[in-house]
Design an enzyme around this catalytic site. Structure first.
Site, PDB file in Angstrom:
ATOM      1  N   ASP A  10     -12.522 -11.312  -4.704  1.00 15.58           N
ATOM      2  CA  ASP A  10     -11.806  -9.840  -5.304  1.00 15.58           C
ATOM      3  C   ASP A  10     -11.037 -10.073  -4.513  1.00 15.58           C
ATOM      4  O   ASP A  10      -9.958 -10.649  -3.740  1.00 15.58           O
ATOM      5  CB  ASP A  10     -12.769  -9.126  -4.779  1.00 15.58           C
ATOM      6  CG  ASP A  10     -11.643  -7.142  -5.746  1.00 15.58           C
ATOM      7  OD1 ASP A  10     -11.436  -7.244  -6.642  1.00 15.58           O
ATOM      8  OD2 ASP A  10     -11.896  -6.118  -4.598  1.00 15.58           O
ATOM      9  N   SER A  11      -9.047  -9.207  -4.908  1.00 14.80           N
ATOM     10  CA  SER A  11      -7.983  -9.435  -4.614  1.00 14.80           C
ATOM     11  C   SER A  11      -8.386  -8.084  -3.374  1.00 14.80           C
ATOM     12  O   SER A  11      -7.032  -8.311  -2.711  1.00 14.80           O
ATOM     13  CB  SER A  11      -7.174  -8.464  -5.663  1.00 14.80           C
ATOM     14  OG  SER A  11      -7.662  -6.812  -6.051  1.00 14.80           O
ATOM     15  N   THR A  75     -10.626  -7.027 -13.066  1.00 18.58           N
ATOM     16  CA  THR A  75      -9.024  -7.638 -13.542  1.00 18.58           C
ATOM     17  C   THR A  75      -9.672  -9.786 -13.592  1.00 18.58           C
ATOM     18  O   THR A  75      -9.047 -10.523 -14.818  1.00 18.58           O
ATOM     19  CB  THR A  75      -7.770  -7.185 -12.565  1.00 18.58           C
ATOM     20  OG1 THR A  75      -7.626  -6.009 -12.478  1.00 18.58           O
ATOM     21  CG2 THR A  75      -6.432  -8.382 -13.153  1.00 18.58           C
ATOM     22  N   GLU A 154      -6.608   0.376  -1.368  1.00 19.73           N
ATOM     23  CA  GLU A 154      -6.331  -0.324   0.324  1.00 19.73           C
ATOM     24  C   GLU A 154      -5.624   0.334   1.089  1.00 19.73           C
ATOM     25  O   GLU A 154      -6.440  -0.421   2.399  1.00 19.73           O
ATOM     26  CB  GLU A 154      -6.100  -1.394  -0.624  1.00 19.73           C
ATOM     27  CG  GLU A 154      -6.588  -2.247  -1.619  1.00 19.73           C
ATOM     28  CD  GLU A 154      -6.748  -3.209  -0.871  1.00 19.73           C
ATOM     29  OE1 GLU A 154      -7.172  -4.030   0.169  1.00 19.73           O
ATOM     30  OE2 GLU A 154      -8.214  -4.003  -1.707  1.00 19.73           O
ATOM     31  N   CYS A 187     -13.192  -0.781 -12.177  1.00 17.71           N
ATOM     32  CA  CYS A 187     -12.678  -1.800 -11.563  1.00 17.71           C
ATOM     33  C   CYS A 187     -13.504  -1.567 -10.152  1.00 17.71           C
ATOM     34  O   CYS A 187     -14.375   0.020  -9.922  1.00 17.71           O
ATOM     35  CB  CYS A 187     -10.969  -0.755 -10.846  1.00 17.71           C
ATOM     36  SG  CYS A 187     -10.099  -1.896  -9.333  1.00 17.71           S
TER      37      CYS A 187
END
Ligand code: DGL
Length: 276
Positions: A10-11, A75, A154, A187
């Site tokens: 994942d990001s 994404t 985050e 998401c």
């Protein structure tokens, strides 16, 4: 049988929200996870940038013995799944949007007004609309991007007024104008603000696709005869920048276990290792 770990990426820390359901469903499986915390968020970046980051990470996971890849990021699933499948035709690979579409079709009817929330790139791709409508073209879907959610999550800005105001900023009119009764967390970061959304809109039904992602992993491994039996591998979590929130999240998921956390710097190609 294949005892090698399942590769997740994942990001950032969002993809970790897919892990508890996987552990419940497939307790013998081991995990290698990569969170690109140094370069998060992906959702507001150009498709070419997301593609090049995703290739680096998929290469990393395959080089570290991942038997399959789970793109635990909507994404990347929306923008790069085809590219990554072409890059690794022999590695089973799933994204999170197909399982999400299956969950929507299983649990919704034409009576529902369904809102999808996601990053800018996910919503711009129309991947949700396409994949849901491939399964049931009569479902009524509405979409809106919520680009500030991922950076706040985050940063760990979750249980406070800033997050609540941001949710209201993106969602009040979206829900009201479209008379939504259902919202899909499009998401993998958003399950972390599920309780805020529930508190702000108590009558709204919230669909979190992560359980369906676990079923999809199981189905794929079974079909490929790759389920683990007795693995000696450890669960290992890498991040391109080892944030406190990332480590805390892993602690919450594996609170009783001995989990290795590794720091991988993609530019310098160095690995530092810390034991929990
Ligand atoms: N968890 C990612 C997703 O599901 C967040 C992407 C981002 O970094 O913006 O889309």
């Amino acid at each position: 049988m294949d005892n090698r770990p399942i590769g997740f990426f994942d990001s950032g820390l969002g993809g970790l929200t897919c892990i508890p359901n996987l552990i419940k469903l497939l307790p013998k499986e081991k995990i290698i996870y990569f969170g690109d915390t140094a370069r998060t968020p992906y959702g507001s970046k150009a498709a070419s940038t997301i593609k090049s980051f995703s290739r680096q990470i998929a290469d990393f996971l395959v080089n570290h013995d991942a038997k399959m890849i789970v793109i635990a990021c909507n994404t990347v699933s929306a923008t790069c799944l085809t590219d990554l499948r072409q890059r690794y035709p022999n590695v089973p690979m799933i994204g999170v949007i197909q399982p999400a579409a299956e969950r929507i079709v299983k649990t919704c009817s034409t009576m529902n007004k369904i809102g999808i929330i996601g990053t800018k790139a996910t919503i711009a791709s129309s991947a949700y609309k396409q994949q849901v409508h491939d399964l049931n073209c009569e479902l009524e879907l509405y979409e809106t991007p919520c680009p500030a959610f991922v950076p706040l999550i985050e940063e760990g800005i979750i249980q406070n007024d800033i997050m609540d105001l941001t949710i209201k900023y993106y969602m009040d009119d979206f829900i009201l104008e479209n008379r939504l009764d259902t919202i899909v967390l499009g998401c993998t970061h958003y399950p972390l603000i599920r309780s805020n959304i529930k508190r702000l809109y108590p009558t709204l039904r919230i669909i979190n696709p992560s359980e369906e992602v676990a079923y999809s992993i199981k189905r794929t491994l079974k079909e490929e005869n790759m389920l683990a039996e007795d693995s000696d591998f450890e669960n290992v979590f890498y991040a391109s920048d080892l944030s406190e929130n990332f480590v805390n999240m892993i602690d919450r998921i594996f609170y009783a276990e001995d989990v290795k956390v590794k720091f991988k710097n993609l530019e310098l190609e160095t690995v530092e290792e810390t034991q929990k």
